[in-house]
Design a protein around this motif. Sequence first.
Motif, short mmCIF file in Angstrom:
data_model
loop_
_atom_site.label_atom_id
_atom_site.label_comp_id
_atom_site.label_asym_id
_atom_site.label_seq_id
_atom_site.Cartn_x
_atom_site.Cartn_y
_atom_site.Cartn_z
N GLN A 78 10.08 0.72 -5.15
CA GLN A 78 10.07 1.93 -4.32
C GLN A 78 8.69 2.56 -4.30
OE1 GLN A 78 12.57 2.93 -2.31
NE2 GLN A 78 13.48 1.00 -2.99
N GLY A 79 7.98 2.48 -5.43
CA GLY A 79 6.63 3.03 -5.47
C GLY A 79 5.70 2.34 -4.49
N PHE A 80 5.79 1.02 -4.39
CA PHE A 80 4.94 0.29 -3.43
C PHE A 80 5.34 0.63 -2.00
CE2 PHE A 80 3.49 -2.47 -6.91
CZ PHE A 80 2.15 -2.63 -6.54
N LYS A 81 6.62 0.78 -1.73
CA LYS A 81 7.05 1.13 -0.37
C LYS A 81 6.57 2.52 0.00
CE LYS A 81 11.26 -0.37 0.79
NZ LYS A 81 12.69 -0.73 0.71
N ARG A 82 6.62 3.44 -0.96
CA ARG A 82 6.09 4.78 -0.70
C ARG A 82 4.57 4.74 -0.55
NH1 ARG A 82 9.62 8.95 -4.56
NH2 ARG A 82 11.49 8.93 -3.24
N ALA A 83 3.92 3.82 -1.27
CA ALA A 83 2.47 3.67 -1.15
C ALA A 83 2.11 3.21 0.26
CB ALA A 83 1.95 2.68 -2.18
N ALA A 84 2.91 2.30 0.83
CA ALA A 84 2.67 1.85 2.20
C ALA A 84 2.77 3.02 3.18
CB ALA A 84 3.66 0.75 2.58
N LYS A 85 3.79 3.86 2.99
CA LYS A 85 3.94 5.02 3.87
C LYS A 85 2.77 5.98 3.71
CE LYS A 85 7.09 8.88 4.88
NZ LYS A 85 8.37 9.54 4.49
N PHE A 86 2.34 6.20 2.46
CA PHE A 86 1.20 7.08 2.21
C PHE A 86 -0.05 6.54 2.89
CE2 PHE A 86 -2.65 7.69 -0.32
CZ PHE A 86 -2.77 9.07 -0.30
N LEU A 87 -0.29 5.25 2.79
CA LEU A 87 -1.49 4.67 3.41
C LEU A 87 -1.42 4.78 4.93
CD1 LEU A 87 -2.00 1.52 1.16
CD2 LEU A 87 -3.42 3.58 1.23
N HIS A 88 -0.24 4.65 5.50
CA HIS A 88 -0.11 4.87 6.95
C HIS A 88 -0.52 6.29 7.31
CE1 HIS A 88 2.68 1.35 8.29
NE2 HIS A 88 1.82 0.96 7.38
N GLN A 89 -0.14 7.24 6.47
CA GLN A 89 -0.52 8.63 6.73
C GLN A 89 -2.03 8.83 6.61
OE1 GLN A 89 1.95 10.39 3.73
NE2 GLN A 89 3.68 10.75 5.13
N GLN A 90 -2.69 7.94 5.86
CA GLN A 90 -4.15 7.99 5.75
C GLN A 90 -4.81 7.08 6.79
OE1 GLN A 90 -5.17 10.33 3.64
NE2 GLN A 90 -2.96 10.54 3.24
N PHE A 91 -4.00 6.54 7.69
CA PHE A 91 -4.47 5.68 8.78
C PHE A 91 -5.06 4.36 8.28
CE2 PHE A 91 -3.69 9.64 10.73
CZ PHE A 91 -3.42 9.39 12.07
#
Length: 619
Positions: free
Chosen positions: A346-359
């Motif tokens: 789940q941490g990696f999946k949330r990391a992917a979402k976070f990186l999308h928010q950072q473009f």
Amino acid sequence: MAALTDEAFGIDKRPLHDLLRQVADGRAQLPEFQRGWVWPHPNITALLASVSQGFPVGTVMTLQSGGDVRFKHRPVEGAAPPPGTEPETLVLDGQQRLTSLFQSIMLNKPVATQDVRKHRVTGWFYADMRAVLDEHTDREDAIRFLPQDKILKSFRGEVIEDYSTREKEFEAHFFPLSCVLDPDEWESGFEEYWDLDKEKRLLWRAFEKAFIKPFAHYHVPVISLGKNTARQAVCQVFENVNTGGVSLTVFELLTATFAADEFDLRRHWDKEVKASWQAPEYRILKDVSNTDFLQSVTLLATAARREDAVALGVTEERLPRVGCKRKDMLELRLDEYERFAPLVVQGFKRAAKFLHQQFVFDTRFLPYGAQLIPLAAILALAGDDAQSAGAQHKLARWYWCGVFGELYGGSTETRFSHDLPDVVGWIRGTSGEPRTVEAAEFAPSRLLTLRTRNSAAYKGVYALLLKAGAMDWRTGEKAEITGYFDESIDIHHIFPKVWCQREGEDPGRYNSIINKTPLTARTNRIIGGNAPSEYLVKLAKSAESTPEVVHGHIRSHLVAPELMALDDFAAFFAARKAALLARVSAEMGKTIVDDGTESAVLDEADVEALETAELVEAY
């Protein structure tokens, strides 16, 4: 790794036939992490020749079974001990030699091996008795590898040599190596075939002395590691002695360890972990390795151990450390893996979402793949505490400080161990700024040395341009949308390289990221080598729009189109540099003062050398 004491291992010599019997009955087996047997038959021939002459063939290293560290095991290829046989020792080094000798001289079955082209072949090893006794014949030439049917044929299928029966072996004086440890029956048949001929009996006696007895009397040096040898020591020793070119990974060693408790780590990684982020929105995770995942799990496991020790009142100096170095990963227990692996997924999946928010959408433009390791662990441990706007702002500051401070190149495990408690504590308000945030610095002159996407900061600037809303100059389409659906988007010169060369501009400036921005291939073709004042007109015409609209698209790249229209490179360069620094400063949450210092003028050769150096560093 802790040093091995004198008591931790022993060295002695053991009869070859005893070692092979242990292989046969399963007392000696292989740890699961040992790779398959791969020796071609010329290598086996050379090995057999060495043993037959009493030459050393290297040591064998074994690990005594029954210690706290257990490994899943398997028999040596070809051996068939009774099901459930537990080994007394595991072979760490010498697998290829032991397997080759076991199959060729003890198994009494055709040897399934390879030829020099790595094509699979099956056959038998024979010694030409007369060639063995010929002092002018090399011992390797006296040993032959024959096909499974023991018949050699020409390319037309004609029989050239035939050793398919005992009588034909006797006639040709071809001795099968499968009988070398127990030659009595073959000897009796040989003498009977030749009617106890005196010359043949003398030939046999000479052959027995020259070839067979060396096998019977051969001793192999064996280094025995004690059963209490630590897991990390086994791993290190295994890598030191196995120099075939492929290192034993932590993942492989833990796979063998967990398998002893009937847990298939490899299957869990393939079917449970990787499978959970196969959707397109998680494509930024496609290069996450099994070792990366284990490092994140280990960070959480060691953090939990430390927290438990604190609860027990352990003093600060005796608290276990948070970490994910090799030693830490090798100490990971199965119960810890099963507890924390789902959280890390789940941490990696949330990391992917976070990186999308950072473009940051694509692995090509991911500044540091390594930074995903602590990021996933932080998001796993912080849980819902990391989802508020304030927490996301702090997380973004830490992330961009790591990128523009260029703090995740090289060895980073120590930084990871600081990041997890520092950032989680900062998010929860129990501690101040993380050490990574405090340590991060960005020199304005660094922008001039960012020339290729091989550096993290270069990729970071690209992401900030997308975050600023960069649009395609011709279509007005947001660059991140174009990039998601069109692989042709890339970073190109704003003032074209050809134009800059013609005008005598400094290559150290016009090749820097200050003069580059993400554009589609079609837009870049319109730009060509023209002066900005010329291609701006072409862009407006191609866009079927007004210059003012195109200028608006260009401003989304933190570029002043009015300075481009004047072909004023110096003014454009100063303005773009200031705009980029303002963005970097805002993301890092740090004041960046530009004192105007720039590196010396570089010619094309200097620029090429710097770009090559960046490329080497990236790999």
